[in-house]
Design an enzyme around this catalytic site. Structure first.
Site, PDB file in Angstrom:
ATOM      1  N   GLU A  28       0.727  -1.311   0.054  1.00 54.78           N
ATOM      2  CA  GLU A  28      -0.062   0.005   0.161  1.00 54.78           C
ATOM      3  C   GLU A  28       1.049   1.074  -0.517  1.00 54.78           C
ATOM      4  O   GLU A  28       0.441   2.208  -0.413  1.00 54.78           O
ATOM      5  CB  GLU A  28      -0.872  -0.113   1.109  1.00 54.78           C
ATOM      6  N   GLU A  59      -3.873  -9.788   3.823  1.00 52.68           N
ATOM      7  CA  GLU A  59      -4.734  -9.052   5.100  1.00 52.68           C
ATOM      8  C   GLU A  59      -5.637 -10.101   4.979  1.00 52.68           C
ATOM      9  O   GLU A  59      -6.150 -10.336   6.745  1.00 52.68           O
ATOM     10  CB  GLU A  59      -5.100  -7.973   5.156  1.00 52.68           C
TER      11      GLU A  59
END
Ligand code: 3HC
Ligand code: NAI
Length: 706
Positions: A110, A130
């Site tokens: 990210e 995740e």
């Protein structure tokens, strides 16, 4: 070139007007609060500093950035949050380039997505894993990834959690360039120079047009939603990921980010997140057995396997797959040929599925040799015995090994239940004897119980852990007792299931409820798969020593007496017509159960699904606690990992010990005491649970005491 301040977690260095920011937070450069702060400050400083034209982000050591600091989850958040840091990077008015080597996972990717350009080296591994922790990418990943690579590809990455290499990342559009060397700094600087020379503009992922085709995007989202609803079996975060991508399509970027944050916080609060993160740390913690800290493993470059049956063949395949040469010993030529055929069957199955070539099979089998003489093991470094489960036979085999094996060879047994101290005591070198308890099918199941007898030397235990790593197995240290960790606990909750069956629940109801809890199969399906004859033989062997006060359910014996051993005989608890893999309920089995209830003078009652699971888990938790109490398992987390990797325990619940804490130990104890009113012999509260409840402590509090 001038050098600026050298921070602890993010080093800053000015090189030809490029500010190089090196995230240096071993072991994996996780984005803990200090790193977040330092990154944010550094980008701020770069923007203010007229000596800086651009920023290069790299990682020190083996990785770019391994993600958010998982240890911070569940604790009060400390600013700046990761989304804020990512926004800060993206908003920078000077070009920011991320140069990626090793892992760029989760928050790490990210950060890279928030940079304006990305280059990846050949060893890079990019991903948004995740979901495997019960989360969703919560630092803009659900908004930026679809804008960059489209909804379909982004959903695939986020829902599978898989890692992609540099080439695939480039093909997807996740990175702009693939580096040619392994020097991340030089590659990054070269790329930046090329961008600056070309006057490449600051280019923000939030403005990328990967969602420009709303029809295709919507179709991808709906397809993912349908697939996820079908497949994710009670998992919380996968559908939230789909929701977040839908927000990326429908909302302006900043609103989408806010929506992502809400969904992320919901995931963070979920017990599934706690369970999955517990599993993540537990499976790393089990590797740190005391012996592995002090002792150096012995070198293993050749292995002998005694017995070519179900387990011997599976173990041989696991070893061959890890590149080790294997010598198999069997009783006679015919048994040896069967052993070889058992191995070939595994590889032929892969060939039939197109997952292996005939040449590859030949190359693997070239490492195999077979013999009926123990003398073939004179120079072998490690021998694993997998013959019949009989003490006299095992001891005879070990006497042979004692005679032929070179000094220092590790002598291991795959026994399921037998006393390994007694096996060790029968040879002249007990320090070399260890238990390596594989699970069936041994080439597939990840769990390896390393059973540590009293007199084994530490380096032999360290060797077992080292071997597990070579075989890509998850080793759990266990002490010697009947069934070690896993099978000992299994025997108890299996008994609880049998009691419920005799008391009125059907095996089909129990199996269904256990599946709905998240196990891939219920206990009676497992029995049908493993073969009822194995348990039957064990029960017959133990009949004489069974505590007469202990309740004994005979239903399984009645089924086995008819020759119904499960899938391999076409029927067991279920019917398997025409070789079917999924069984059908069998009215004749129900009639047998009715007859047995009558014989045992049991008036059947109904069980709610909830009570079935409460009893099943109470039995599992109580015996798991006993195993810890008696130091058979080092810590509760060792029981958890055993069940996650050997018994299909649902990972999102973290394992039986973690689950007990989630439910509340006091509640589990109250259940056990309630059940004890009808059967005080079976339901004896574990002293460990009683003590913890008295102190108001959790099982997890014992996880740091190995
Ligand atoms: N946070 C904190 N500790 C971490 C960590 C993380 N993200 N990742 C790894 N560690 C720790 C491990 O617990 C281990 O600690 P130990 O030595 O005390 O046992 C140590 O780092 C080394 O880890 P590995 O043994 O796994 O090292 P490898 O070299 O085999 O693998 C890796 C490196 C591929 C980065 C692997 O550790 C990994 O997959 N880590 C997790 C990646 C991940 O899931 N990231 C997403 C996090 S969630 C997130 O980013 C949320 C965001 O969207 C907001
Ligand atoms: P099996 O019956 O399939 O195979 C045993 C093999 O050992 C046979 O091929 C037999 O010919 C050979 N053998 C017997 N005596 C021998 C000797 N003296 N020398 C050389 N070979 C000999 O049994 P299985 O299921 O493979 O079990 C083997 C061991 O593994 C047992 O101790 C069992 O408890 C244990 N185990 C079994 C598991 C399972 O799910 N089947 C799981 C984990 C452990």
């Amino acid at each position: 070139m001038t050098s600026e301040s050298a921070g602890h977690d993010v080093r800053r260095e000015l090189r030809n007007r490029v500010l190089v920011l090196t995230v240096d937070n071993p072991p994996v450069n996780a984005l803990g609060v200090v790193v977040r702060r330092a990154l944010s400050d550094a980008v701020e400083a770069a923007e203010q500093d007229s000596a800086v034209d651009a920023v290069l982000l790299i990682g020190a050591g083996r990785n770019f950035i391994g993600g958010a600091d998982i240890k911070e989850f569940g604790k009060p958040p400390l600013p700046p949050s990761l989304p804020v840091v990512c926004n800060r990077i993206e908003a920078c008015r000077k070009p920011v380039v991320a140069a990626i080597h090793g892992a760029a996972l989760g928050g790490g990717l990210e950060i890279a997505l928030a940079a304006h350009y990305r280059i990846a080296l050949a060893d890079a591994r990019l991903g948004l894993p995740e979901v495997t922790l019960g989360l969703l990418p919560g630092a803009g990943g659900t908004q930026r990834a679809p804008r960059l690579i489209g909804a379909k590809a982004a959903l695939d990455l986020m829902l599978s959690g898989r890692h992609v290499g540099a080439r695939e990342a480039f093909a997807l559009g996740l990175v702009d360039r693939v580096g040619e060397t392994d020097d991340v700094l030089t590659e990054g600087l070269d790329y930046l120079k090329a961008l600056l020379d070309a006057k490449a503009p600051v280019r923000r992922t939030r403005d990328a047009d990967g969602l420009a085709d709303p029809v295709a995007s919507r179709a991808a989202i709906e397809a993912a939603r349908a697939e996820t609803s079908k497949k994710s079996r009670g998992l919380f975060s996968p559908l939230k990921i789909v929701d977040a991508v839908q927000a990326a399509l429908e909302l302006p970027f900043d609103d989408g980010l806010r929506h992502e944050r809400q969904l992320f916080l919901q995931c963070l609060d979920s017990p599934q997140r706690a369970g999955l993160i517990h599993a993540f740390f537990a499976e790393r913690e089990v590797l740190k057995a005391p012996e592995t800290r002090h002792a150096k493993p012995r070198a293993i470059s050749s292995v002998g396997v005694i017995g070519g049956g179900t387990m011997g063949a599976g173990i041989a395949v696991a070893l061959l797959d890890a590149g080790l040469p294997v010598t198999m010993i069997e009783r006679d030529d015919a048994s040896l040929a069967r052993g070889r055929a058992n191995i070939e069957k595994v590889y032929d199955g892969l060939i039939a599925k197109g997952r292996m070539t005939a040449d590859a099979k030949a190359a693997v089998l070239a490492r195999w040799s077979g013999s009926t003489s123990y003398d073939s093991l004179v120079s072998t470094d490690l021998v694993i015995e997998a013959v019949f489960e009989e003490m006299v036979i095992k001891q005879a085999v070990f006497a042979e090994l004692d005679r032929v094996c070179k000094p220092g060879a590790v002598l291991a047994t795959n026994t399921s239940y037998l006393d390994i101290d007694a096996i060790a005591a029968s040879v002249s070198r007990p320090g070399d004897v260890v238990g390596l308890h594989f699970f069936s099918p041994a080439n597939i199941m990840k769990l390896l119980e390393v059973v540590v007898p009293a007199r084994v030397s530490a380096d032999v235990v360290a060797t077992a852990f080292d071997l597990a790593k070579k075989l890509r197995k998850v080793p759990v240290r266990a002490g010697v007792c009947d069934g070690f960790i896993g099978n000992r606990v299994l025997a108890v909750y299996r008994a609880a299931a049998d009691y419920m069956m005799e008391d009125g629940a059907s095996p089909y109801q129990i199996d269904r409820v256990v599946r709905e809890f998240g196990f891939p199969m219920g206990p009676f399906q497992v029995s049908d798969l493993a073969g009822g004859d194995i348990g039957w033989a064990t029960r017959k062997r133990r009949a004489a020593s069974r505590d007469p006060k202990q309740r004994y359910v005979q239903i399984a014996d009645r089924i086995c007496e008819r020759g119904w051993f499960g899938q391999k005989t076409g029927r067991g608890y279920y019917l398997y017509p025409d070789g079917a893999r999924t069984g059908k309920p069998d009215p004749e089995v129900e009639a047998i159960i009715d007859a047995e209830r009558e014989r045992a003078s049991v008036t059947p009652r109904t069980f709610s699904d909830e009570e079935i699971m409460r009893r099943y888990m109470a039995a599992m938790i109580n015996e798991g606690a006993n195993v810890v109490h008696q130091r058979i398992a080092l810590r509760p987390l060792d029981v958890d990992v055993t069940f996650l990797y050997g018994y299909g325990f649902p990972r999102h619940r973290g394992g039986p010990m973690q689950y007990a804490d989630t439910v509340g130990l006091a509640k589990v104890l109250a259940d056990i005491r309630e059940f004890a009113q009808e059967d005080p012999v079976f339901w004896q509260p574990s002293p460990l649970i009683v003590g913890l409840v008295e102190r108001g402590a959790t099982l997890a509090s014992l996880n740091h005491t190995a």
